[in-house]
Design an enzyme around this catalytic site. Sequence first.
Site, PDB file in Angstrom:
ATOM      1  N   LEU A 106     -24.812 -34.711  14.998  1.00  0.00           N
ATOM      2  CA  LEU A 106     -25.112 -33.587  14.038  1.00  0.00           C
ATOM      3  C   LEU A 106     -25.190 -32.411  15.042  1.00  0.00           C
ATOM      4  O   LEU A 106     -25.633 -32.252  16.063  1.00  0.00           O
ATOM      5  CB  LEU A 106     -26.256 -34.044  13.299  1.00  0.00           C
ATOM      6  CG  LEU A 106     -26.098 -35.217  12.226  1.00  0.00           C
ATOM      7  CD1 LEU A 106     -27.581 -35.743  11.703  1.00  0.00           C
ATOM      8  CD2 LEU A 106     -25.090 -34.830  11.189  1.00  0.00           C
ATOM      9  N   ASP A 107     -24.894 -31.261  14.372  1.00  0.00           N
ATOM     10  CA  ASP A 107     -25.412 -29.922  15.144  1.00  0.00           C
ATOM     11  C   ASP A 107     -26.519 -30.015  15.492  1.00  0.00           C
ATOM     12  O   ASP A 107     -27.533 -30.383  14.934  1.00  0.00           O
ATOM     13  CB  ASP A 107     -24.734 -28.777  14.467  1.00  0.00           C
ATOM     14  CG  ASP A 107     -23.236 -28.731  13.659  1.00  0.00           C
ATOM     15  OD1 ASP A 107     -22.634 -29.350  14.670  1.00  0.00           O
ATOM     16  OD2 ASP A 107     -22.834 -28.226  12.776  1.00  0.00           O
ATOM     17  N   LYS A 108     -26.887 -29.077  16.432  1.00  0.00           N
ATOM     18  CA  LYS A 108     -28.244 -28.724  16.889  1.00  0.00           C
ATOM     19  C   LYS A 108     -29.255 -28.436  15.892  1.00  0.00           C
ATOM     20  O   LYS A 108     -30.518 -28.908  15.631  1.00  0.00           O
ATOM     21  CB  LYS A 108     -28.260 -27.708  18.110  1.00  0.00           C
ATOM     22  CG  LYS A 108     -29.652 -27.425  18.794  1.00  0.00           C
ATOM     23  CD  LYS A 108     -29.525 -26.669  19.935  1.00  0.00           C
ATOM     24  CE  LYS A 108     -30.886 -25.831  20.192  1.00  0.00           C
ATOM     25  NZ  LYS A 108     -30.793 -25.038  21.204  1.00  0.00           N
ATOM     26  N   THR A 110     -28.616 -28.913  12.581  1.00  0.00           N
ATOM     27  CA  THR A 110     -28.573 -30.029  11.329  1.00  0.00           C
ATOM     28  C   THR A 110     -29.519 -31.095  11.554  1.00  0.00           C
ATOM     29  O   THR A 110     -30.031 -31.496  12.778  1.00  0.00           O
ATOM     30  CB  THR A 110     -27.290 -30.537  11.305  1.00  0.00           C
ATOM     31  OG1 THR A 110     -26.261 -29.560  11.342  1.00  0.00           O
ATOM     32  CG2 THR A 110     -26.975 -31.530  10.169  1.00  0.00           C
ATOM     33  N   LYS A 199     -19.874 -26.890   7.677  1.00  0.00           N
ATOM     34  CA  LYS A 199     -20.158 -25.345   7.647  1.00  0.00           C
ATOM     35  C   LYS A 199     -18.659 -24.615   7.520  1.00  0.00           C
ATOM     36  O   LYS A 199     -18.544 -23.729   6.816  1.00  0.00           O
ATOM     37  CB  LYS A 199     -20.477 -25.065   8.832  1.00  0.00           C
ATOM     38  CG  LYS A 199     -22.046 -25.444   9.023  1.00  0.00           C
ATOM     39  CD  LYS A 199     -22.846 -25.124  10.447  1.00  0.00           C
ATOM     40  CE  LYS A 199     -23.930 -25.965  10.651  1.00  0.00           C
ATOM     41  NZ  LYS A 199     -24.567 -26.056  12.118  1.00  0.00           N
TER      42      LYS A 199
END
Length: 248
Positions: A106-108, A110, A199
């Site tokens: 997961l992105d930082k 998210t 995104k």
Amino acid sequence: MKKTMRLDKLLAHAGYGSRSDIKKLIKAKAVAVDGKPAKDSGMQIDPDRHRITVDGEAVMYKEFVYVMLNKPPGYVSATEDVRERTVIDLVADEYGHYELFPVGRLDKDTEGLLLLTNDGKLAHQLLSPKKHVPKTYYAEVEGQVGESDAQAFAQGVTLDDGYVTLPAKLRILHSGSPETEELSRIELTIVEGKFHQVKRMFQAVGKRVVYLKRLSMGTLALDERLGPGEYRELTAEELERLIKGNEA
Ligand code: URA
């Protein structure tokens, strides 16, 4: 599958320290195998057959651990990072000796469901592009998300690198408005996991995601009782469903 393992490895996995700590315990006759003091830290143990105790207390051995984390923002999905805090830092006190890793990224910024495990086989199955494991996200998006976006996602949209996404299901919870700056709230289910996929899918239809949280992966749903940064092990039922759901 290999059944036996070294006594010191088993004890290290179970949280009794490093190999040299365990040597000391054995020297002090604190470790017993089937009631007899162990002499050799390299002794081969079958966890299903041998009964191990340390200072008279039974050692609960688990080869694999499965932890559901509600990832908070601000942490990277990696086991180590020189600059950033990692999701593994969040569970290190309790599970440091298990060598857990995150199943996917997961992105930082998210939040939400992230499975941490040391079971490479299950992780591989969940991440295999061939398996098309569905992942559902909740997002807040600038502007008005509408039926035309749902149709575009159902057909597949072209990302900035030319990749055309597989059909994805968009559920509009609330359609916002650019005039009032009210955000749209949606759920999106995708069956692949390209870099920044959610995104970039919204970017492909001219919109910007400002908040993203993963709600589910395969049969596994985030336990909403877990606050950001909280975690728990999967229940036996959750694990069984996750494995079964993925065998098909
Ligand atoms: N899609 C994204 O854009 N970011 C995530 O963290 C997960 C899916």
